[in-house]
Design an enzyme around this catalytic site. Structure first.
Site, PDB file in Angstrom:
ATOM      1  N   ASP A 244      52.737  63.556  44.623  1.00 36.31           N
ATOM      2  CA  ASP A 244      51.744  64.070  45.566  1.00 36.31           C
ATOM      3  C   ASP A 244      51.411  65.542  45.342  1.00 36.31           C
ATOM      4  OD1 ASP A 244      54.225  64.925  46.505  1.00 36.31           O
ATOM      5  OD2 ASP A 244      54.023  64.010  48.480  1.00 36.31           O
ATOM      6  N   GLY A 412      49.680  69.658  54.543  1.00 34.58           N
ATOM      7  CA  GLY A 412      49.718  69.667  55.999  1.00 34.58           C
ATOM      8  C   GLY A 412      49.933  71.035  56.597  1.00 34.58           C
TER       9      GLY A 412
END
Length: 494
Positions: A244, A412
């Site tokens: 990721d 995030g």
């Protein structure tokens, strides 16, 4: 550039706390994303072990595909999966999953790294892998498995990383994608092959190792049964950067004067290079060289990031206080500065049963005031993370010979404006935050590159930069932070 109406892609972005599924539509040089499905990713404990619930994740992925299949205006040009690193799955005869993959925070790796380094010197492991020494790395997980359950390893036919497992279930093809394989610490980054000599010296099986494929590879078509069940027309499953962080970095432009922080459960601070930096200095500074897209590498360091805040919030919730992240950060902003500082990478924070207590004990151990309430604890964590970013950034500049004028934050943590401002203040650098869903966006961008909808990585990044807004933070109180920084450094490595 020319774009077609068929430039629509599905991206699965599986993080250590949640899974996100997005549709990406590329039209007239702009990329838009639409959230299809979101679900928690919670570890499961049983038999005194900690595992990932991958059947549950797979069920949620199928639900996302079914939702997509019901969209009458969608015809996919590709599907891509990215996920967290460190962990692996074992496939047996016929592709059977032999056990739920262990969570990297499972206690089975305690003390294992030290035992491995008694057999194979760290200089040899680093010279081949170029990977940072962390006790949770796949190398030490595999060694622990061989010590505890050797018959299970004997029964295994393949070892795959987490995103590779889902790619196998989507296509029926077993392969390991390069960016994920590079993080195991048994992949040879220089020669771009498995470091079988390391495994052999540790008496670990090498027959499990699957062929390695490059990011941007079309793995195979979606299995007919899954396509029929979900209502999705046949389309290719494409390997983006399956790690990721690799997908997140693929989404942003990174010049020689720009460093990045992929901010989430972990904070990964580094820069993009054209070759790995595997030197004695890099090993002593404990930097890692992860594989990137289109022939790049990410020279970076893993920092125990918002995991500390996530655990505190969870522990407070179990005691009846269900604070939101925004509520905690707003209250933390009004607390006195620099009262309590911690080293976020202290081993006591890796898997504590009670994170607020671990913060308290660190402060007591270093003769500091104890945070008196949750907002004070959050302030201590966020200030300490910002200081740790400066600490690692200075080492990165020393290692690469670059002076970084900007820090690009993705992931995030983009939503944590207090931490972003602290980062600008602590480092004295301009901070650019965004996009939030960088991993999913980079995943989609690599799919678009593979299918020919864009022509180069530079064009991928150009499209993304023109499609998603960012927020900038300038240093406000850099002098106060600089004055306190020497005190923080005294706590590092304590």
């Amino acid at each position: 550039m020319s774009f077609s109406l068929a430039s629509t892609y599905l991206a699965f972005d599986l993080g250590a706390e949640s899974g996100r599924v997005f549709l990406g539509r590329l039209k007239r040089g702009l990329l838009s994303i639409q959230e299809v499905h979101r679900f928690p990713n919670e570890a499961v404990g049983y038999n005194t072990e900690l595992h990932w619930d991958v059947p549950r994740l797979w069920l949620e992925m199928q639900r996302a595909m079914a939702k997509t299949g019901r969209m009458s205006d969608v015809r996919l040009a590709g599907i891509g999966v990215d996920a967290w690193g460190l962990d692996y799955a074992l496939l047996g005869e016929g592709g059977t999953l032999l056990e739920n993959p262990y969570h990297y925070r499972d206690a089975r790796t305690q003390g294992v790294m030290e035992r491995v380094l008694e057999v194979v010197p760290p200089e040899q492991i680093y010279a081949q892998s170029g990977i940072q020494f962390l006790p949770v790395n796949a190398l030490y997980q595999l060694y622990a498995a061989n010590q505890r359950t050797p018959k299970l390893l004997e029964a295994a036919k393949h070892l795959v990383t987490i995103p590779d497992l889902f790619n196998f279930w989507l296509t029926g093809r077993v392969a390991c994608e390069f960016t994920s394989a590079s993080c195991t610490q048994f992949y040879d980054s220089r020669n771009r092959c498995w470091a079988t000599e390391i495994l052999q010296r540790l008496q670990l099986p090498t027959h499990l190792l699957a062929p390695v494929i490059e990011p941007g590879t079309e793995i195979a078509s979606l299995l007919p049964g899954i396509a029929s069940q979900s209502g999705i027309a046949a389309c290719p499953v494409i390997a983006p950067a399956c790690h990721d962080t690799g997908s997140a970095v693929a989404a942003i432009s990174s010049g020689t004067a720009s460093a990045f922080i992929s901010s989430g459960t972990w904070s990964l601070l580094g820069t993009e290079t054209r070759r790995p930096v595997i030197t004695d200095q890099a090993r002593l500074l404990n930097f890692t060289n992860e594989g990137g897209v289109c022939g790049t590498y990410r020279v970076l360091k893993n920092i125990l990031g918002l995991w500390l805040l996530q655990c505190c919030r969870r522990d407070w919730k179990t005691k009846g206080h269900d604070y939101s992240y925004s509520e905690l950060c707003e209250a933390a902003a009004s607390k006195p500065a620099f009262r309590s500082l911690i080293d976020p990478d202290d081993p006591s924070f890796l898997r504590p049963p009670d994170m607020p207590l671990a913060v308290t004990e660190f402060c007591l151990r270093t003769d500091q005031p104890v945070p008196e309430d949750p907002p004070a604890c959050v302030r201590a964590i966020l200030e300490s993370l910002a200081f740790k970013y400066r600490y690692v950034l200075e080492s990165l500049e020393q290692l690469t010979g670059r002076k970084f004028e900007e820090i690009r934050i993705v992931g995030g943590g983009v939503q944590n404006s207090l931490l972003n401002q602290f980062t600008a203040d602590a480092t004295g650098r301009r901070v650019t935050a965004g996009p939030i869903e960088a991993a999913a966006i980079g995943n989609i961008g690599m799919q678009a590159l593979t299918t020919g909808a864009v022509q180069s990585l530079d064009q991928v990044r150009e499209v993304i930069a023109g499609s998603f807004p960012v927020q900038e933070y300038e240093p406000r109180e850099a002098g106060k932070w600089l004055q306190t920084y020497p005190r923080f450094t005294r706590y590092c490595g304590r």
